[in-house]
Design a protein around this motif. Structure first.
Motif, PDB file in Angstrom:
ATOM      1  N   GLY A   1       0.827  -1.209   0.000  1.00  5.14           N
ATOM      2  CA  GLY A   1       0.000   0.000   0.000  1.00  5.14           C
ATOM      3  C   GLY A   1       0.861   1.259   0.000  1.00  5.14           C
ATOM      4  N   TYR A   2       1.894   1.269   0.842  1.00  6.94           N
ATOM      5  CA  TYR A   2       2.719   2.474   0.981  1.00  6.94           C
ATOM      6  C   TYR A   2       3.423   2.814  -0.338  1.00  6.94           C
ATOM      7  N   LEU A   3       3.949   1.791  -0.998  1.00  8.75           N
ATOM      8  CA  LEU A   3       4.646   2.067  -2.266  1.00  8.75           C
ATOM      9  C   LEU A   3       3.670   2.472  -3.366  1.00  8.75           C
ATOM     10  N   LYS A   4       2.431   2.001  -3.273  1.00 10.07           N
ATOM     11  CA  LYS A   4       1.420   2.452  -4.230  1.00 10.07           C
ATOM     12  C   LYS A   4       1.131   3.946  -4.009  1.00 10.07           C
ATOM     13  N   GLY A   5       1.032   4.341  -2.725  1.00 12.02           N
ATOM     14  CA  GLY A   5       0.705   5.741  -2.417  1.00 12.02           C
ATOM     15  C   GLY A   5       1.886   6.684  -2.594  1.00 12.02           C
ATOM     16  N   ALA A   6       3.093   6.237  -2.233  1.00 15.08           N
ATOM     17  CA  ALA A   6       4.244   7.149  -2.165  1.00 15.08           C
ATOM     18  C   ALA A   6       5.326   6.816  -3.181  1.00 15.08           C
ATOM     19  N   GLY A   7       5.219   5.653  -3.825  1.00 11.10           N
ATOM     20  CA  GLY A   7       6.305   5.187  -4.696  1.00 11.10           C
ATOM     21  C   GLY A   7       6.671   6.177  -5.790  1.00 11.10           C
ATOM     22  N   GLY A   8       5.711   6.995  -6.195  1.00 13.28           N
ATOM     23  CA  GLY A   8       5.951   7.924  -7.298  1.00 13.28           C
ATOM     24  C   GLY A   8       6.947   9.020  -6.979  1.00 13.28           C
ATOM     25  N   PHE A   9       7.114   9.379  -5.723  1.00 16.62           N
ATOM     26  CA  PHE A   9       8.037  10.477  -5.418  1.00 16.62           C
ATOM     27  C   PHE A   9       9.222  10.062  -4.557  1.00 16.62           C
ATOM     28  N   LEU A  10       9.208   8.833  -4.012  1.00 11.92           N
ATOM     29  CA  LEU A  10      10.325   8.430  -3.149  1.00 11.92           C
ATOM     30  C   LEU A  10      11.590   8.258  -3.976  1.00 11.92           C
TER      31      LEU A  10
END
Ligand code: ADP
Ligand code: GN1
Ligand code: MG
Length: 363
Positions: free
Chosen positions: A281-290
């Motif tokens: 879930g976290y990488l789906k939500g934040a993966g785009g900018f990390l």
């Protein structure tokens, strides 16, 4: 104890107060639901701010108002529906202030989000949704044009927490040093590695972002009709930090097969299904900018927070239990040992965690 009706009367509420009842299971603030007597008018949530922990209430409220205004603006821009249930809305006092001081306590009021529920128990399903929502929360705040203050200075600063432990050991106020020597030695062996985030930041390799810093599943409201996430709540600790705080502290609190203070260390270990669900879930939500450094260090983030909490509980034990509430004399030591066991389990799983994350990124 408090004259809640009089306190509620200081705020610009729409309608009339029917009743004010204690609400929720929060450990930090005291919350009350203000039930509206007028049909169709909103209920509210009245909170007594924990002024002992959050010393700078002005800064705290400034932070929260900047965060909620920004999220509201962004949700509006992207045409989101039902925005009133997707971001907190605070109500001002009669003279336009964001909170009311009754001579002893600070109070604030927000709209009560209708048809919402928060969960105390973590499951893979709600961890995945929470991971995505906390990730999206960071993304929404990534262009906040306002510098947030640190509502608890050095809250998640690992070097500072180690200093506190060393000071406690030097002072040995209540003579507990001998009993904890073996654990201290194991913590010191890992000290340099665990302060990696602070070094990466100094070297310009790790950004500070606006983070939530208290990522528990009960700090999220879900739609009681559809089960979807509505809103991230409990914004007191929203401040600049490493994303490791949001990822690592959820792992520490949720992805444990035992309890935070489990006396039976055999029960304590990394809960793999929760790890998988939250990470997905976290990488789906934040993966785009990390950045790659952030993603690559997520297993470190999980270890860092189990380690940090071991250090904090142990320092409190050595200091004679002045910070955390305890239920029995050895409670903080039991907590420290349980967190250390969780750390060891995370260390054992590091390779598998790294492979799982790499699989998510490439697939
Ligand atoms: P604490 O800092 O004490 O944890 P929270 O701000 O998390 O306080 O609030 C405690 C509980 O109250 C939450 O877990 C949630 O169940 C409920 N709650 C908080 N804000 C709202 C809101 N705006 N609408 C409905 N319920 C809320
Ligand atoms: C405190 O009270 P609670 O659970 O919200 C602490 C966290 C720790 C946690 C350990 C302000 O949070 O940082 O991780 O205990 N919050 C503060 O259980 O110190
Ligand atoms: Mg809370």
């Amino acid at each position: 104890m408090h004259n809640l009706k009089e306190i509620a009367g200081q705020f610009r509420l729409d309608g009339h107060v029917h009743d004010i009842i204690p609400f929720g299971n929060g450990l930090i603030n005291d919350s009350y639901r203000i039930v509206n007597a007028v049909p169709g008018k909103p209920d509210y949530l009245l909170q007594r701010i924990n002024h002992a922990i959050f010393r700078n209430v002005d800064m705290l409220q400034r932070n929260i108002l900047a965060v909620t205004a920004h999220i509201r603006r962004k949700l509006t821009e992207c045409g989101e529906q039902d925005i009133d249930r997707k971001v907190l809305e605070f109500i001002t006092t009669a003279d336009g202030g964001s909170c009311y001081y009754d001579g002893e306590n600070y109070w604030r009021v927000m709209k009560f989000i209708p048809r919402s529920v928060s969960y105390e128990a973590v499951t893979p399903a709600n961890s995945r949704l929470a991971g995505e929502a906390f990730g999206r929360f960071e993304e929404l705040l990534s262009d906040l044009p306002f510098e947030l203050g640190e509502t608890i200075p050095d809250f998640h600063n690992m070097e500072f927490r180690l200093e506190q432990l060393r000071e406690a050991l030097t002072a040995d106020r209540v003579g507990r040093l001998a009993q904890v020597a073996a654990l201290v030695e194991q913590l010191e062996e890992r000290a340099t590695e665990m302060c990696k985030a602070e070094r990466l930041h100094r070297d310009g390799l790790l950004p500070k972002r606006i983070c939530h810093c208290d990522t528990k599943v009960n700090n999220m409201l879900f739609d009681s009709d559809t089960g979807e996430v509505l809103c991230v709540i409990d914004l007191d600790t929203v401040m600049p930090g490493f994303v490791f705080s949001d990822y690592g502290d959820f792992m520490r609190t949720a992805a444990n097969t035992g309890a935070e203070d489990d006396p039976d260390l055999d029960r304590v270990g990394l809960n793999w299904p929760i790890f998988e669900a939250f990470t997905t879930g976290y990488l789906k939500g934040a993966g785009g900018f990390l950045t790659p450094a952030e993603i690559g260090n997520l297993p470190y983030a999980a270890a860092r927070f189990a380690y940090m909490q071991t250090v904090r509980f142990l320092a409190d034990y050595i200091n004679g239990d002045t910070y955390y509430k305890i239920e029995y004399p050895e409670h903080n030591l039991v907590r420290a040992r349980a967190q250390f066991k969780l750390l060891q389990s995370i260390e054992e799983h590091t390779g598998r965690m790294t492979d799982f994350i790499a699989g998510l990124i490439s697939g």
